[in-house]
Write a protein that holds these residues in place. Sequence first.
Motif, PDB file in Angstrom:
ATOM      1  N   LEU A  97       0.827  -1.203   0.000  1.00 37.01           N
ATOM      2  CA  LEU A  97       0.000   0.000   0.000  1.00 37.01           C
ATOM      3  C   LEU A  97       0.861   1.251   0.000  1.00 37.01           C
ATOM      4  N   ARG A  98       1.888   1.283   0.870  1.00 39.82           N
ATOM      5  CA  ARG A  98       2.732   2.461   0.947  1.00 39.82           C
ATOM      6  C   ARG A  98       3.522   2.654  -0.341  1.00 39.82           C
ATOM      7  N   THR A  99       3.981   1.563  -0.920  1.00 38.15           N
ATOM      8  CA  THR A  99       4.698   1.658  -2.190  1.00 38.15           C
ATOM      9  C   THR A  99       3.782   2.192  -3.281  1.00 38.15           C
ATOM     10  N   TRP A 100       2.543   1.742  -3.291  1.00 39.22           N
ATOM     11  CA  TRP A 100       1.561   2.203  -4.277  1.00 39.22           C
ATOM     12  C   TRP A 100       1.294   3.688  -4.134  1.00 39.22           C
ATOM     13  N   VAL A 101       1.122   4.142  -2.865  1.00 37.44           N
ATOM     14  CA  VAL A 101       0.887   5.556  -2.616  1.00 37.44           C
ATOM     15  C   VAL A 101       2.089   6.382  -3.050  1.00 37.44           C
ATOM     16  N   THR A 102       3.299   5.871  -2.780  1.00 36.22           N
ATOM     17  CA  THR A 102       4.515   6.593  -3.159  1.00 36.22           C
ATOM     18  C   THR A 102       4.613   6.747  -4.668  1.00 36.22           C
ATOM     19  N   ARG A 103       4.283   5.709  -5.401  1.00 36.28           N
ATOM     20  CA  ARG A 103       4.352   5.788  -6.859  1.00 36.28           C
ATOM     21  C   ARG A 103       3.334   6.767  -7.419  1.00 36.28           C
ATOM     22  N   ILE A 104       2.137   6.787  -6.830  1.00 36.91           N
ATOM     23  CA  ILE A 104       1.144   7.774  -7.270  1.00 36.91           C
ATOM     24  C   ILE A 104       1.655   9.184  -6.990  1.00 36.91           C
ATOM     25  N   GLY A 105       2.255   9.380  -5.802  1.00 35.95           N
ATOM     26  CA  GLY A 105       2.804  10.692  -5.472  1.00 35.95           C
ATOM     27  C   GLY A 105       3.897  11.104  -6.438  1.00 35.95           C
ATOM     28  N   ASP A 106       4.784  10.167  -6.800  1.00 34.11           N
ATOM     29  CA  ASP A 106       5.823  10.450  -7.795  1.00 34.11           C
ATOM     30  C   ASP A 106       5.208  10.931  -9.099  1.00 34.11           C
ATOM     31  N   GLY A 107       4.179  10.216  -9.537  1.00 38.01           N
ATOM     32  CA  GLY A 107       3.560  10.558 -10.815  1.00 38.01           C
ATOM     33  C   GLY A 107       2.886  11.923 -10.790  1.00 38.01           C
ATOM     34  N   MET A 108       2.222  12.247  -9.681  1.00 38.31           N
ATOM     35  CA  MET A 108       1.521  13.524  -9.611  1.00 38.31           C
ATOM     36  C   MET A 108       2.501  14.692  -9.542  1.00 38.31           C
ATOM     37  N   GLU A 109       3.611  14.504  -8.856  1.00 36.99           N
ATOM     38  CA  GLU A 109       4.599  15.570  -8.775  1.00 36.99           C
ATOM     39  C   GLU A 109       5.315  15.786 -10.109  1.00 36.99           C
ATOM     40  N   ALA A 110       5.262  14.788 -10.997  1.00 33.07           N
ATOM     41  CA  ALA A 110       5.924  14.893 -12.294  1.00 33.07           C
ATOM     42  C   ALA A 110       5.004  15.400 -13.401  1.00 33.07           C
ATOM     43  N   VAL A 111       3.746  15.732 -13.050  1.00 33.64           N
ATOM     44  CA  VAL A 111       2.806  16.213 -14.073  1.00 33.64           C
ATOM     45  C   VAL A 111       3.290  17.556 -14.625  1.00 33.64           C
ATOM     46  N   PRO A 112       3.366  17.728 -15.960  1.00 30.36           N
ATOM     47  CA  PRO A 112       3.747  19.041 -16.523  1.00 30.36           C
ATOM     48  C   PRO A 112       2.736  20.110 -16.115  1.00 30.36           C
ATOM     49  N   MET A 113       3.220  21.292 -15.808  1.00 33.47           N
ATOM     50  CA  MET A 113       2.350  22.356 -15.324  1.00 33.47           C
ATOM     51  C   MET A 113       2.756  23.679 -15.965  1.00 33.47           C
ATOM     52  N   MET A 114       1.774  24.426 -16.463  1.00 34.47           N
ATOM     53  CA  MET A 114       2.057  25.717 -17.074  1.00 34.47           C
ATOM     54  C   MET A 114       2.303  26.762 -15.989  1.00 34.47           C
ATOM     55  N   ARG A 115       3.424  27.455 -16.101  1.00 36.59           N
ATOM     56  CA  ARG A 115       3.752  28.504 -15.144  1.00 36.59           C
ATOM     57  C   ARG A 115       3.018  29.792 -15.486  1.00 36.59           C
TER      58      ARG A 115
END
Length: 454
Positions: A20-38
């Motif tokens: 579960l913790r590994t799954w949550v960590t991977r989701i967090g990695d993915g969300m922090e890597a989302v491209p975002m317009m400044r």
Amino acid sequence: MWVMGLARPPVLPGPGRGALRTWVTRIGDGMEAVPMMRMPGLGRDSSVLVYAWFLWGLGTGLWAYTWPVFLSGLGADSVEVGAVIGIGSLIATLVYLPGGFVAQYGYHKWQTVVLHGLHTVATGTFVMATSWWHVVPGVFVQNFVALLAPAVNSFLTRIADEERIGVARLYSVIGSAQFVAMTVSPPVGGWVAREFGDGAVFPLALIGCGLSVTMMAMLRSHTGPSRVDDTGAPLDPAASAAPSTTTRPSAFSQGWDVYRSLLAMPVIRMLLATSLAIHASIHLAVQFAPLFLREEYGFDSAAIGWTGSAASAGAALLVLLIERVRRRRGLLVAMYVACALTAAHYVLILSSPLLAVQLVGYAGRGAMAALGTLITVALTDWCPRSQVAGGVALLATAAGVAAIIFPPLGGWLYSIDPRAPFAMAVVVIGGAQFLVWRTFRARREDAIPSVVAV
């Protein structure tokens, strides 16, 4: 411009973290890597904050301005409306100071996400209420998560420092974004309430606030060594990256030392007294303005929604304008302007049943948002960066004391004479000007007398 930021969210130490913790960590990695317009002049994370606060404004604006009317529709009288608001304020006030200790544990991004996530879920539960006391569990959760509020403010301050945009500017920009959204959503919420019932706004609010929480999860965690010192000045990169050889004290010990250090500063004690007085005037009257407009002037939910829209539009503009006043003329003048506009709102409520007059008054009410920003900016200017979370907890406690005492008092005054809370609020905010003058003028002269008991 689109940027890609890669950063890992905090991972708790220890072997066998589990699936579960590994799954949550991977989701967090993915969300922090989302491209975002400044946004122009802002960094990646400060831009995400603007988008998140805009969405939060869309969600909360649907119901925030008609909340007393919703409670009244569930059978609450003016005293019971004040009691519900006071109960929430009591809960929040009790957890603000413990929140300063919780902030010492770190993981400030995730505390930000949890706070707003639980608040969103609690808001969604109001749709099921059939009596006014059914909202109490949701109000409890909404206010209990204030335990994490000091960490949120510390997180925002760190983002502002590390992206070199200034704490005052970040607070002003995200506050303005929220109130721009709340200019649009109150009329929509008023129309939905009129056509489908007061409770129909909460599923829509759940969507807006839920999207906001999703944006917050895309923020980078900022768990590495800080690149600024306790004054917000940049550190030498080599010194910042050097590992610490000192033993980290416990969170309780750190929190206690922070509170003791802050309360030893006369200027902080004066700032707490100023915050208490200003919030006393606000909580005496603001909650009863929608009831007054409906019962005394015959406004329906849609008209009240338009007044909320005017307040949000005024806040979006006044937060930025008063920030310009602060930069050019100083905190003292900026506080005077914000307090005067707030008092004018109370006076105009009593002066005319015309919607146009109320829209002007509610636009001036937007200065209340600037008051909160100015007090927070003063705190970040006057205390070390490592003590911002504790300072925010103290300020929130002072404001919370006012929010506990004065809504029931305002409800009692309203039951005697509906005009009484607004008249009293004018008197209180007028008297608060002495504390405003004493705090900011004395700070400017660098001679703060200890006139407030700890």
